[in-house]
Design a protein around this motif. Sequence first.
Motif, PDB file in Angstrom:
ATOM      1  N   THR A 194      -7.092  -3.441   9.059  1.00  0.00           N
ATOM      2  CA  THR A 194      -7.759  -4.744   9.056  1.00  0.00           C
ATOM      3  C   THR A 194      -8.806  -4.875  10.156  1.00  0.00           C
ATOM      4  O   THR A 194      -9.703  -5.692  10.049  1.00  0.00           O
ATOM      5  CB  THR A 194      -6.736  -5.887   9.170  1.00  0.00           C
TER       6      THR A 194
ATOM      7  N   GLY B 165      -9.320   4.632   0.424  1.00  0.00           N
ATOM      8  CA  GLY B 165     -10.415   4.012   1.163  1.00  0.00           C
ATOM      9  C   GLY B 165     -11.158   4.989   2.044  1.00  0.00           C
ATOM     10  O   GLY B 165     -10.933   6.192   2.000  1.00  0.00           O
TER      11      GLY B 165
ATOM     12  N   GLY C 132     -10.409  -1.671   5.608  1.00  0.00           N
ATOM     13  CA  GLY C 132     -10.227  -1.476   4.177  1.00  0.00           C
ATOM     14  C   GLY C 132      -9.531  -0.186   3.801  1.00  0.00           C
ATOM     15  O   GLY C 132      -9.059  -0.043   2.686  1.00  0.00           O
ATOM     16  N   SER C 133      -9.443   0.768   4.727  1.00  0.00           N
ATOM     17  CA  SER C 133      -8.697   2.004   4.466  1.00  0.00           C
ATOM     18  C   SER C 133      -7.221   1.664   4.355  1.00  0.00           C
ATOM     19  O   SER C 133      -6.741   0.678   4.922  1.00  0.00           O
ATOM     20  CB  SER C 133      -8.860   3.006   5.612  1.00  0.00           C
ATOM     21  N   ALA C 134      -6.484   2.509   3.656  1.00  0.00           N
ATOM     22  CA  ALA C 134      -5.039   2.330   3.554  1.00  0.00           C
ATOM     23  C   ALA C 134      -4.330   3.645   3.822  1.00  0.00           C
ATOM     24  O   ALA C 134      -4.846   4.722   3.534  1.00  0.00           O
ATOM     25  CB  ALA C 134      -4.662   1.802   2.174  1.00  0.00           C
TER      26      ALA C 134
ATOM     27  N   GLY D  45       0.840  -4.568   7.042  1.00  0.00           N
ATOM     28  CA  GLY D  45       1.549  -4.151   5.846  1.00  0.00           C
ATOM     29  C   GLY D  45       2.632  -5.136   5.468  1.00  0.00           C
ATOM     30  O   GLY D  45       2.951  -6.063   6.215  1.00  0.00           O
TER      31      GLY D  45
ATOM     32  N   ASP E 292       0.862  -1.185   0.000  1.00  0.00           N
ATOM     33  CA  ASP E 292       0.000   0.000   0.000  1.00  0.00           C
ATOM     34  C   ASP E 292       0.895   1.230   0.000  1.00  0.00           C
ATOM     35  O   ASP E 292       1.626   1.471   0.958  1.00  0.00           O
ATOM     36  CB  ASP E 292      -0.919   0.005   1.229  1.00  0.00           C
TER      37      ASP E 292
ATOM     38  N   ARG F 296      -2.555  -1.234   5.765  1.00  0.00           N
ATOM     39  CA  ARG F 296      -3.964  -1.405   5.464  1.00  0.00           C
ATOM     40  C   ARG F 296      -4.672  -1.669   6.789  1.00  0.00           C
ATOM     41  O   ARG F 296      -4.194  -2.452   7.610  1.00  0.00           O
ATOM     42  CB  ARG F 296      -4.182  -2.582   4.520  1.00  0.00           C
TER      43      ARG F 296
END
Length: 149
Positions: A72, A56, A63-65, A84, A51, A70
């Motif tokens: 989780t 996101g 789901g955001s990065a 990551g 990422d 990322r």
Amino acid sequence: MEIAALPYIDEHATVVPVGADAVWRALLDALEGSFAGSGGARYARLVGCADRTASGPRPLAEGSALPGFRVTVADPGRELSLEGRHRFSTYALTFRLDDAGPGRTRLRAESRGAFPGPAGRVYRGLAIGTGGHAVGMRRLLGSIARRCA
């Protein structure tokens, strides 16, 4: 790789004199400020992170990065887990918020990571062995506490 399967590195903690909701908001703001800028993106590209940009949902949610991470797990006021990977490591950073008494929250940051191969061992030595990781984590927790003041 599942977070629990990654080798434990360390845990840092601080007690913040506000409730968990305020600490949660400060945590999200601090992470955006620390990782989502151009410096974080450059570093993520340099080491080959999966990422490399912020993307996101915002505020941060599953789901955001962020560059290098990322999300989780995002359980507001309780837990935020980031995972990551890059050329030298697979890693996780989990923040947990615990009640520390009336109007107080204990914020813990647990780091885990695997550093395979000779290049991974060198990277681990540079990131963890020099104490740089510990300094960075203490600064991040201090930044979160200051945002709550």
